[in-house]
Scaffold this motif. Structure first.
Motif, PDB file in Angstrom:
ATOM      1  N   LEU A  75       0.828  -1.201   0.000  1.00  0.00           N
ATOM      2  CA  LEU A  75       0.000   0.000   0.000  1.00  0.00           C
ATOM      3  C   LEU A  75       0.866   1.256   0.000  1.00  0.00           C
ATOM      4  CD1 LEU A  75      -2.883   1.176   0.199  1.00  0.00           C
ATOM      5  CD2 LEU A  75      -2.579   1.177   2.669  1.00  0.00           C
ATOM      6  N   LEU A  76       1.909   1.266   0.829  1.00  0.00           N
ATOM      7  CA  LEU A  76       2.763   2.455   0.915  1.00  0.00           C
ATOM      8  C   LEU A  76       3.650   2.628  -0.310  1.00  0.00           C
ATOM      9  CD1 LEU A  76       3.808   2.373   4.667  1.00  0.00           C
ATOM     10  CD2 LEU A  76       2.101   3.824   3.562  1.00  0.00           C
ATOM     11  N   SER A  77       4.100   1.535  -0.894  1.00  0.00           N
ATOM     12  CA  SER A  77       4.997   1.662  -2.049  1.00  0.00           C
ATOM     13  C   SER A  77       4.239   2.044  -3.313  1.00  0.00           C
ATOM     14  CB  SER A  77       5.753   0.357  -2.279  1.00  0.00           C
ATOM     15  OG  SER A  77       4.852  -0.672  -2.633  1.00  0.00           O
ATOM     16  N   ALA A  78       2.952   1.787  -3.373  1.00  0.00           N
ATOM     17  CA  ALA A  78       2.181   2.084  -4.584  1.00  0.00           C
ATOM     18  C   ALA A  78       1.322   3.333  -4.443  1.00  0.00           C
ATOM     19  CB  ALA A  78       1.289   0.891  -4.923  1.00  0.00           C
ATOM     20  N   THR A  79       1.530   4.097  -3.403  1.00  0.00           N
ATOM     21  CA  THR A  79       0.714   5.287  -3.185  1.00  0.00           C
ATOM     22  C   THR A  79       1.116   6.376  -4.182  1.00  0.00           C
ATOM     23  OG1 THR A  79       0.571   4.781  -0.844  1.00  0.00           O
ATOM     24  CG2 THR A  79       0.002   7.014  -1.507  1.00  0.00           C
ATOM     25  N   PRO A  80       0.180   6.839  -4.999  1.00  0.00           N
ATOM     26  CA  PRO A  80       0.495   7.898  -5.970  1.00  0.00           C
ATOM     27  C   PRO A  80       0.579   9.266  -5.294  1.00  0.00           C
ATOM     28  CG  PRO A  80      -1.786   7.239  -6.186  1.00  0.00           C
ATOM     29  CD  PRO A  80      -1.167   6.334  -5.160  1.00  0.00           C
ATOM     30  N   ALA A  81       1.216  10.191  -5.969  1.00  0.00           N
ATOM     31  CA  ALA A  81       1.368  11.539  -5.426  1.00  0.00           C
ATOM     32  C   ALA A  81       0.060  12.327  -5.543  1.00  0.00           C
ATOM     33  CB  ALA A  81       2.480  12.275  -6.154  1.00  0.00           C
ATOM     34  N   ASP A  82      -0.720  12.043  -6.559  1.00  0.00           N
ATOM     35  CA  ASP A  82      -1.976  12.761  -6.768  1.00  0.00           C
ATOM     36  C   ASP A  82      -3.079  12.113  -5.928  1.00  0.00           C
ATOM     37  OD1 ASP A  82      -3.926  14.422  -7.748  1.00  0.00           O
ATOM     38  OD2 ASP A  82      -4.242  13.237  -9.574  1.00  0.00           O
ATOM     39  N   PRO A  83      -3.759  12.889  -5.076  1.00  0.00           N
ATOM     40  CA  PRO A  83      -4.811  12.319  -4.232  1.00  0.00           C
ATOM     41  C   PRO A  83      -5.955  11.686  -5.022  1.00  0.00           C
ATOM     42  CG  PRO A  83      -4.274  14.542  -3.502  1.00  0.00           C
ATOM     43  CD  PRO A  83      -3.524  14.293  -4.765  1.00  0.00           C
ATOM     44  N   TRP A  84      -6.268  12.230  -6.202  1.00  0.00           N
ATOM     45  CA  TRP A  84      -7.370  11.672  -6.989  1.00  0.00           C
ATOM     46  C   TRP A  84      -7.015  10.295  -7.542  1.00  0.00           C
ATOM     47  CZ3 TRP A  84     -11.914  13.360  -6.082  1.00  0.00           C
ATOM     48  CH2 TRP A  84     -12.094  14.677  -5.684  1.00  0.00           C
ATOM     49  N   GLU A  85      -5.751  10.083  -7.831  1.00  0.00           N
ATOM     50  CA  GLU A  85      -5.323   8.756  -8.272  1.00  0.00           C
ATOM     51  C   GLU A  85      -5.379   7.764  -7.105  1.00  0.00           C
ATOM     52  OE1 GLU A  85      -1.544   8.763 -10.182  1.00  0.00           O
ATOM     53  OE2 GLU A  85      -2.078  10.407 -11.511  1.00  0.00           O
ATOM     54  N   ALA A  86      -5.138   8.245  -5.911  1.00  0.00           N
ATOM     55  CA  ALA A  86      -5.191   7.383  -4.734  1.00  0.00           C
ATOM     56  C   ALA A  86      -6.611   6.888  -4.477  1.00  0.00           C
ATOM     57  CB  ALA A  86      -4.665   8.121  -3.510  1.00  0.00           C
ATOM     58  N   VAL A  87      -7.611   7.721  -4.793  1.00  0.00           N
ATOM     59  CA  VAL A  87      -8.999   7.316  -4.600  1.00  0.00           C
ATOM     60  C   VAL A  87      -9.354   6.170  -5.540  1.00  0.00           C
ATOM     61  CG1 VAL A  87     -11.396   8.085  -4.853  1.00  0.00           C
ATOM     62  CG2 VAL A  87      -9.725   9.568  -3.755  1.00  0.00           C
ATOM     63  N   ALA A  88      -8.847   6.204  -6.752  1.00  0.00           N
ATOM     64  CA  ALA A  88      -9.178   5.190  -7.741  1.00  0.00           C
ATOM     65  C   ALA A  88      -8.243   3.976  -7.674  1.00  0.00           C
ATOM     66  CB  ALA A  88      -9.108   5.801  -9.136  1.00  0.00           C
ATOM     67  N   MET A  89      -7.295   3.987  -6.764  1.00  0.00           N
ATOM     68  CA  MET A  89      -6.301   2.914  -6.690  1.00  0.00           C
ATOM     69  C   MET A  89      -6.926   1.607  -6.191  1.00  0.00           C
ATOM     70  SD  MET A  89      -2.643   3.130  -4.740  1.00  0.00           S
ATOM     71  CE  MET A  89      -3.105   2.614  -3.119  1.00  0.00           C
ATOM     72  N   ASP A  90      -6.496   0.495  -6.774  1.00  0.00           N
ATOM     73  CA  ASP A  90      -6.961  -0.823  -6.350  1.00  0.00           C
ATOM     74  C   ASP A  90      -6.153  -1.239  -5.115  1.00  0.00           C
ATOM     75  OD1 ASP A  90      -8.149  -3.317  -6.263  1.00  0.00           O
ATOM     76  OD2 ASP A  90      -6.656  -4.190  -7.600  1.00  0.00           O
ATOM     77  N   VAL A  91      -6.827  -1.429  -4.008  1.00  0.00           N
ATOM     78  CA  VAL A  91      -6.150  -1.798  -2.759  1.00  0.00           C
ATOM     79  C   VAL A  91      -6.626  -3.159  -2.263  1.00  0.00           C
ATOM     80  CG1 VAL A  91      -5.571   0.509  -1.947  1.00  0.00           C
ATOM     81  CG2 VAL A  91      -7.821  -0.440  -1.464  1.00  0.00           C
ATOM     82  N   SER A  92      -6.742  -4.109  -3.163  1.00  0.00           N
ATOM     83  CA  SER A  92      -7.184  -5.433  -2.746  1.00  0.00           C
ATOM     84  C   SER A  92      -6.091  -6.089  -1.906  1.00  0.00           C
ATOM     85  CB  SER A  92      -7.517  -6.294  -3.958  1.00  0.00           C
ATOM     86  OG  SER A  92      -6.387  -6.399  -4.787  1.00  0.00           O
ATOM     87  N   PRO A  93      -6.456  -6.607  -0.744  1.00  0.00           N
ATOM     88  CA  PRO A  93      -5.456  -7.214   0.135  1.00  0.00           C
ATOM     89  C   PRO A  93      -4.916  -8.522  -0.453  1.00  0.00           C
ATOM     90  CG  PRO A  93      -7.637  -7.509   1.035  1.00  0.00           C
ATOM     91  CD  PRO A  93      -7.783  -6.641  -0.164  1.00  0.00           C
ATOM     92  N   ARG A  94      -3.662  -8.806  -0.142  1.00  0.00           N
ATOM     93  CA  ARG A  94      -3.032 -10.038  -0.600  1.00  0.00           C
ATOM     94  C   ARG A  94      -2.731 -10.919   0.604  1.00  0.00           C
ATOM     95  NH1 ARG A  94       1.870  -7.944  -4.128  1.00  0.00           N
ATOM     96  NH2 ARG A  94       2.032  -6.552  -2.364  1.00  0.00           N
ATOM     97  N   LEU A  95      -2.806 -12.224   0.387  1.00  0.00           N
ATOM     98  CA  LEU A  95      -2.466 -13.183   1.428  1.00  0.00           C
ATOM     99  C   LEU A  95      -1.143 -13.837   1.048  1.00  0.00           C
ATOM    100  CD1 LEU A  95      -3.279 -14.622   4.045  1.00  0.00           C
ATOM    101  CD2 LEU A  95      -4.363 -16.360   2.647  1.00  0.00           C
TER     102      LEU A  95
END
Length: 139
Positions: A75-95
């Motif tokens: 989650l932290l390594s893929a966080t975009p700089a633009d807040p609007w891109e962060a809203v649309a980001m896929d954050v599906s958890p991985r096992l």
């Protein structure tokens, strides 16, 4: 009484087993030989179940640790700089595989500890009702 406390312990995460083993340690010196052998057996059963529970806790810590690390890191390594891109980001958890192995180790060890205690309690109650002890005091 201590057999009932040991029987209930897997369902309350071992809290009653601590009470049962303290009672067994305190009452063992002045007990009759057959009853003292039951106290010795209860103490032995407690320590085996305690060891299995420690292994189960280690497996659970590994599972949770890798799960939190993997998902937090991704989650932290893929966080975009633009807040609007962060809203649309896929954050599906991985096992992660390590978490799955840890969960399997936890379930196996905790299940073995539960089975160990329940079988020992049932056998102990049957032997106590028959007036038979364990080990040297067995008759």
């Amino acid at each position: 009484m201590t057999y009932a406390l040991l029987f209930a312990s897997p369902f309350v995460f071992g809290l009653t087993a601590l009470i049962a083993v303290v009672i067994a340690y305190v009452r063992k010196p002045e007990a009759e030989p057959v009853v003292a052998s039951h106290y010795r057996h209860q103490i032995f059963a407690f320590w085996i179940a305690f060891f299995l529970s420690v292994l189960a806790a280690a497996g659970l810590m590994v599972a949770v640790g890798f799960l939190v690390y993997e998902n937090l890191f991704s989650l932290l390594s893929a966080t975009p700089a633009d807040p609007w891109e962060a809203v649309a980001m896929d954050v599906s958890p991985r096992l992660p595989a390590a978490s799955l192995v840890g969960l399997i180790a936890f379930a196996t060890c905790y299940g073995m500890a539960t089975l160990w205690l329940i079988v020992n309690v049932v056998v102990g109650i049957l032997r106590l009702n028959a007036g038979r002890g364990f080990g040297r005091a067995a008759s």
